[in-house]
Motif scaffolding. Structure first.
Motif, PDB file in Angstrom:
ATOM      1  N   CYS A  23       0.846  -1.200   0.000  1.00 26.11           N
ATOM      2  CA  CYS A  23       0.000   0.000   0.000  1.00 26.11           C
ATOM      3  C   CYS A  23       0.879   1.247   0.000  1.00 26.11           C
ATOM      4  CB  CYS A  23      -0.955   0.018   1.199  1.00 26.11           C
ATOM      5  SG  CYS A  23      -0.174   0.292   2.794  1.00 26.11           S
ATOM      6  N   TYR A  24       0.235   2.389  -0.137  1.00 29.23           N
ATOM      7  CA  TYR A  24       0.922   3.670  -0.060  1.00 29.23           C
ATOM      8  C   TYR A  24       0.355   4.450   1.115  1.00 29.23           C
ATOM      9  CZ  TYR A  24       2.709   2.744  -4.702  1.00 29.23           C
ATOM     10  OH  TYR A  24       3.352   2.181  -5.778  1.00 29.23           O
ATOM     11  N   HIS A  25       1.243   4.981   1.942  1.00 33.39           N
ATOM     12  CA  HIS A  25       0.835   5.825   3.063  1.00 33.39           C
ATOM     13  C   HIS A  25       0.936   7.271   2.609  1.00 33.39           C
ATOM     14  CE1 HIS A  25       1.189   8.024   6.886  1.00 33.39           C
ATOM     15  NE2 HIS A  25       0.329   7.123   7.288  1.00 33.39           N
ATOM     16  N   THR A  65       0.130   4.589  -9.790  1.00 31.10           N
ATOM     17  CA  THR A  65      -1.084   3.803  -9.544  1.00 31.10           C
ATOM     18  C   THR A  65      -2.041   3.776 -10.736  1.00 31.10           C
ATOM     19  OG1 THR A  65      -2.185   5.714  -8.533  1.00 31.10           O
ATOM     20  CG2 THR A  65      -1.000   4.208  -7.061  1.00 31.10           C
ATOM     21  N   SER A  67      -4.052   6.172 -11.711  1.00 30.45           N
ATOM     22  CA  SER A  67      -5.329   6.697 -11.236  1.00 30.45           C
ATOM     23  C   SER A  67      -5.424   8.200 -11.461  1.00 30.45           C
ATOM     24  CB  SER A  67      -5.500   6.361  -9.749  1.00 30.45           C
ATOM     25  OG  SER A  67      -4.470   6.959  -8.990  1.00 30.45           O
ATOM     26  N   ARG A 110      -4.096   5.537   4.251  1.00 32.07           N
ATOM     27  CA  ARG A 110      -3.701   4.645   3.164  1.00 32.07           C
ATOM     28  C   ARG A 110      -4.429   5.029   1.880  1.00 32.07           C
ATOM     29  NH1 ARG A 110      -4.279   1.589   7.561  1.00 32.07           N
ATOM     30  NH2 ARG A 110      -6.384   0.967   7.061  1.00 32.07           N
ATOM     31  N   TYR A 112      -6.101   4.271  -1.562  1.00 32.98           N
ATOM     32  CA  TYR A 112      -6.704   3.140  -2.244  1.00 32.98           C
ATOM     33  C   TYR A 112      -7.350   3.628  -3.526  1.00 32.98           C
ATOM     34  CZ  TYR A 112     -11.266   4.338  -0.151  1.00 32.98           C
ATOM     35  OH  TYR A 112     -12.414   4.977   0.234  1.00 32.98           O
ATOM     36  N   ILE A 113      -7.554   2.711  -4.434  1.00 27.07           N
ATOM     37  CA  ILE A 113      -8.015   3.041  -5.772  1.00 27.07           C
ATOM     38  C   ILE A 113      -9.459   2.575  -5.923  1.00 27.07           C
ATOM     39  CG2 ILE A 113      -7.563   2.810  -8.241  1.00 27.07           C
ATOM     40  CD1 ILE A 113      -5.265   4.107  -6.585  1.00 27.07           C
ATOM     41  N   ARG A 114     -10.337   3.520  -6.250  1.00 26.85           N
ATOM     42  CA  ARG A 114     -11.755   3.216  -6.468  1.00 26.85           C
ATOM     43  C   ARG A 114     -11.985   3.056  -7.959  1.00 26.85           C
ATOM     44  NH1 ARG A 114     -15.663   7.107  -3.264  1.00 26.85           N
ATOM     45  NH2 ARG A 114     -16.928   6.222  -4.899  1.00 26.85           N
ATOM     46  N   LEU A 125      -8.060   7.869  -7.074  1.00 29.80           N
ATOM     47  CA  LEU A 125      -7.260   7.732  -5.860  1.00 29.80           C
ATOM     48  C   LEU A 125      -8.015   8.390  -4.711  1.00 29.80           C
ATOM     49  CD1 LEU A 125      -4.180   7.187  -4.754  1.00 29.80           C
ATOM     50  CD2 LEU A 125      -4.211   9.673  -4.695  1.00 29.80           C
ATOM     51  N   THR A 126      -8.261   7.643  -3.648  1.00 30.20           N
ATOM     52  CA  THR A 126      -8.883   8.186  -2.445  1.00 30.20           C
ATOM     53  C   THR A 126      -8.030   7.767  -1.256  1.00 30.20           C
ATOM     54  OG1 THR A 126     -10.320   6.276  -2.218  1.00 30.20           O
ATOM     55  CG2 THR A 126     -11.215   8.147  -3.401  1.00 30.20           C
ATOM     56  N   SER A 128      -8.028   6.435   2.810  1.00 29.63           N
ATOM     57  CA  SER A 128      -8.706   5.917   3.988  1.00 29.63           C
ATOM     58  C   SER A 128      -7.963   6.456   5.210  1.00 29.63           C
ATOM     59  CB  SER A 128      -8.678   4.383   3.980  1.00 29.63           C
ATOM     60  OG  SER A 128      -9.324   3.886   5.124  1.00 29.63           O
TER      61      SER A 128
END
Length: 151
Positions: A23-25, A65, A67, A110, A112-114, A125-126, A128
């Protein structure tokens, strides 16, 4: 008049023992775009963070990513503007629920990709949310041009 923004964006990859990225922080400092929405059963909250003039840093993560951000525009007065959507779960809901439109905040979490409903649109890219910090409340600007100084 040039507007100065002190926004911030950084990311780092989190890898497993084999060196694979898991993952990416992401850490962001920006302005809350609109009031945060909480769903009816209070299990998740959604918001948007505006970031100015960080296109190169954000663009690097987007390229890696494959995105896009929720919103992207290059404006004459404000420069490059990106809006990134975020989601908060559990105890983070109470923290983001207090944010008002215009508040300056630090958000981390983190990425994440929607996936998009449309095949021709890149996924979004969103973030969390795992941590929040309110840097400053929205300031009210009072116009005092017509007032005379006291004698």
């Amino acid at each position: 008049m040039e507007v100065k923004y002190r926004d911030y964006f950084s990311f780092e990859s989190i890898r497993d023992k084999e060196g694979e990225i898991i993952c990416y922080h992401v850490t962001m400092i920006g302005t809350i775009e609109e009031p945060v929405r909480v769903n009816e059963d209070r299990t998740i909250a959604f918001g948007k963070l505006t970031l100015h003039n960080l296109d190169r840093k954000i663009g690097t993560l987007l390229e890696i990513t494959g995105s896009r951000t929720y919103y992207h525009e290059n404006t004459y007065l404000e420069g490059v503007v990106n809006i990134i959507r975020f989601a908060a779960h559990k105890h983070h809901i109470e923290a983001v629920e207090e944010f008002m439109e215009g508040d300056r905040v630090l958000l981390e979490g983190r990425a994440y990709i929607r996936e998009s409903k449309h095949e021709e649109v890149r996924p979004e890219l969103t973030v969390s949310i795992t941590g929040t910090f309110l840097l400053g409340k929205k300031r009210t600007v009072y116009r005092r041009q017509n007032l005379l100084p006291q004698e």
